[in-house]
Design a protein around this motif. Structure first.
Motif, PDB file in Angstrom:
ATOM      1  N   MET A   5      44.051  84.428  38.164  1.00 38.55           N
ATOM      2  CA  MET A   5      45.238  83.886  38.811  1.00 38.55           C
ATOM      3  C   MET A   5      45.500  84.664  40.089  1.00 38.55           C
ATOM      4  N   ARG A   6      45.796  83.971  41.126  1.00 40.61           N
ATOM      5  CA  ARG A   6      46.038  84.586  42.416  1.00 40.61           C
ATOM      6  C   ARG A   6      47.486  85.076  42.511  1.00 40.61           C
ATOM      7  N   ARG A   7      47.675  86.314  42.929  1.00 39.75           N
ATOM      8  CA  ARG A   7      49.009  86.903  43.084  1.00 39.75           C
ATOM      9  C   ARG A   7      49.360  86.952  44.571  1.00 39.75           C
ATOM     10  N   VAL A   8      50.465  86.347  44.931  1.00 41.46           N
ATOM     11  CA  VAL A   8      50.893  86.303  46.323  1.00 41.46           C
ATOM     12  C   VAL A   8      51.905  87.425  46.558  1.00 41.46           C
ATOM     13  N   PRO A   9      51.716  88.231  47.601  1.00 35.58           N
ATOM     14  CA  PRO A   9      52.665  89.311  47.899  1.00 35.58           C
ATOM     15  C   PRO A   9      53.893  88.775  48.653  1.00 35.58           C
ATOM     16  N   TRP A  10      54.787  88.120  47.930  1.00 33.37           N
ATOM     17  CA  TRP A  10      55.930  87.469  48.567  1.00 33.37           C
ATOM     18  C   TRP A  10      56.854  88.456  49.268  1.00 33.37           C
ATOM     19  N   VAL A  11      57.074  89.621  48.684  1.00 26.88           N
ATOM     20  CA  VAL A  11      57.970  90.598  49.308  1.00 26.88           C
ATOM     21  C   VAL A  11      57.382  91.065  50.634  1.00 26.88           C
ATOM     22  N   ALA A  12      56.091  91.372  50.637  1.00 28.47           N
ATOM     23  CA  ALA A  12      55.433  91.827  51.861  1.00 28.47           C
ATOM     24  C   ALA A  12      55.439  90.730  52.930  1.00 28.47           C
ATOM     25  N   LEU A  13      55.169  89.492  52.525  1.00 26.88           N
ATOM     26  CA  LEU A  13      55.191  88.381  53.479  1.00 26.88           C
ATOM     27  C   LEU A  13      56.600  88.151  54.020  1.00 26.88           C
ATOM     28  N   GLY A  14      57.606  88.249  53.161  1.00 25.86           N
ATOM     29  CA  GLY A  14      58.991  88.096  53.606  1.00 25.86           C
ATOM     30  C   GLY A  14      59.416  89.191  54.556  1.00 25.86           C
ATOM     31  N   THR A  15      58.989  90.415  54.278  1.00 22.86           N
ATOM     32  CA  THR A  15      59.317  91.534  55.156  1.00 22.86           C
ATOM     33  C   THR A  15      58.661  91.351  56.519  1.00 22.86           C
ATOM     34  N   LEU A  16      57.404  90.957  56.519  1.00 23.33           N
ATOM     35  CA  LEU A  16      56.699  90.715  57.776  1.00 23.33           C
ATOM     36  C   LEU A  16      57.372  89.600  58.563  1.00 23.33           C
ATOM     37  N   GLY A  17      57.745  88.521  57.887  1.00 21.12           N
ATOM     38  CA  GLY A  17      58.448  87.427  58.551  1.00 21.12           C
ATOM     39  C   GLY A  17      59.807  87.855  59.087  1.00 21.12           C
ATOM     40  N   GLY A  18      60.511  88.686  58.320  1.00 22.24           N
ATOM     41  CA  GLY A  18      61.811  89.183  58.774  1.00 22.24           C
ATOM     42  C   GLY A  18      61.703  90.048  60.012  1.00 22.24           C
ATOM     43  N   TRP A  19      60.713  90.948  60.024  1.00 22.48           N
ATOM     44  CA  TRP A  19      60.511  91.800  61.208  1.00 22.48           C
ATOM     45  C   TRP A  19      60.078  90.961  62.408  1.00 22.48           C
ATOM     46  N   ALA A  20      59.264  89.920  62.195  1.00 21.04           N
ATOM     47  CA  ALA A  20      58.858  89.039  63.292  1.00 21.04           C
ATOM     48  C   ALA A  20      60.066  88.273  63.836  1.00 21.04           C
ATOM     49  N   ALA A  21      60.920  87.793  62.952  1.00 17.72           N
ATOM     50  CA  ALA A  21      62.130  87.090  63.393  1.00 17.72           C
ATOM     51  C   ALA A  21      63.065  88.038  64.139  1.00 17.72           C
ATOM     52  N   LEU A  22      63.153  89.262  63.677  1.00 13.44           N
ATOM     53  CA  LEU A  22      63.985  90.268  64.350  1.00 13.44           C
ATOM     54  C   LEU A  22      63.459  90.551  65.752  1.00 13.44           C
ATOM     55  N   TRP A  23      62.152  90.720  65.871  1.00 16.08           N
ATOM     56  CA  TRP A  23      61.551  90.967  67.174  1.00 16.08           C
ATOM     57  C   TRP A  23      61.796  89.779  68.105  1.00 16.08           C
ATOM     58  N   LEU A  24      61.587  88.562  67.604  1.00 19.66           N
ATOM     59  CA  LEU A  24      61.796  87.369  68.417  1.00 19.66           C
ATOM     60  C   LEU A  24      63.269  87.219  68.797  1.00 19.66           C
ATOM     61  N   GLY A  25      64.158  87.511  67.844  1.00 25.63           N
ATOM     62  CA  GLY A  25      65.591  87.392  68.127  1.00 25.63           C
ATOM     63  C   GLY A  25      66.057  88.332  69.222  1.00 25.63           C
ATOM     64  N   THR A  26      65.539  89.548  69.237  1.00 28.79           N
ATOM     65  CA  THR A  26      65.941  90.483  70.298  1.00 28.79           C
ATOM     66  C   THR A  26      65.398  90.057  71.646  1.00 28.79           C
ATOM     67  N   ARG A  27      64.259  89.363  71.653  1.00 34.40           N
ATOM     68  CA  ARG A  27      63.701  88.892  72.925  1.00 34.40           C
ATOM     69  C   ARG A  27      64.440  87.660  73.435  1.00 34.40           C
ATOM     70  N   LEU A  28      64.968  86.842  72.527  1.00 32.76           N
ATOM     71  CA  LEU A  28      65.676  85.617  72.921  1.00 32.76           C
ATOM     72  C   LEU A  28      67.168  85.833  73.126  1.00 32.76           C
ATOM     73  N   LEU A  29      67.676  87.023  72.836  1.00 37.26           N
ATOM     74  CA  LEU A  29      69.111  87.309  72.927  1.00 37.26           C
ATOM     75  C   LEU A  29      69.713  86.971  74.287  1.00 37.26           C
ATOM     76  N   PRO A  30      69.033  87.258  75.414  1.00 36.42           N
ATOM     77  CA  PRO A  30      69.648  86.913  76.709  1.00 36.42           C
ATOM     78  C   PRO A  30      69.919  85.426  76.893  1.00 36.42           C
ATOM     79  N   LEU A  31      69.240  84.581  76.141  1.00 42.94           N
ATOM     80  CA  LEU A  31      69.472  83.137  76.256  1.00 42.94           C
ATOM     81  C   LEU A  31      70.766  82.697  75.572  1.00 42.94           C
ATOM     82  N   PHE A  32      71.298  83.543  74.670  1.00 49.27           N
ATOM     83  CA  PHE A  32      72.508  83.213  73.928  1.00 49.27           C
ATOM     84  C   PHE A  32      73.562  84.285  74.211  1.00 49.27           C
ATOM     85  N   PRO A  33      74.390  84.098  75.239  1.00 52.79           N
ATOM     86  CA  PRO A  33      75.316  85.165  75.629  1.00 52.79           C
ATOM     87  C   PRO A  33      76.422  85.460  74.613  1.00 52.79           C
ATOM     88  N   ALA A  34      76.814  84.496  73.812  1.00 55.53           N
ATOM     89  CA  ALA A  34      77.917  84.731  72.872  1.00 55.53           C
ATOM     90  C   ALA A  34      77.543  84.236  71.485  1.00 55.53           C
TER      91      ALA A  34
END
Length: 124
Positions: free
Chosen positions: A1-30
């Protein structure tokens, strides 16, 4: 049976979203206000979480800890938990059972209420 590392994938996705959010912040002033705080005048349990995430995205740990201490601590613990999750998936081990006792449930609720009380007392 294949075991998927959901916590690791979620953490990686969260850090990617955080990085993208800080780069897109100037587009959303408020950011929109917290509806709970607007309605009651008190901070909610997650007030400060967005500002904490933005501070983490810029590498400012002191400011992140100021805005939401629990989220900043979670950002420190998540990489360690992700390594555990990758190891668990590599060895094809199942996830351990979650504790199912009233003490663990009460502890989680006490932690959440404590964070909320801290945010209200600090006037975040």
């Amino acid at each position: 049976m294949r075991r998927v590392p959901w916590v690791a994938l979620g953490t990686l996705g969260g850090w990617a979203a955080l990085w993208l959010g800080t780069r897109l912040l100037p587009l959303f002033p408020a950011w929109p206000e917290c509806p709970f705080k607007r309605l009651t005048g008190f901070a909610c349990a997650t007030c400060g979480f967005t500002r904490c995430a933005l501070a983490l995205g810029h590498g400012n740990w002191k400011e992140a800890f100021h805005w939401h201490p629990a989220a900043a601590l979670m950002a420190i613990v998540l990489p360690l938990v992700s390594v555990w999750d990758l190891r668990r998936a590599w060895r094809k081990e199942p996830y351990p059972r979650l504790p199912d006792s009233w003490v663990s449930r009460l502890s989680i609720w006490a932690l959440l209420l404590g964070i909320w009380a801290l945010q209200v007392a600090r006037g975040i």
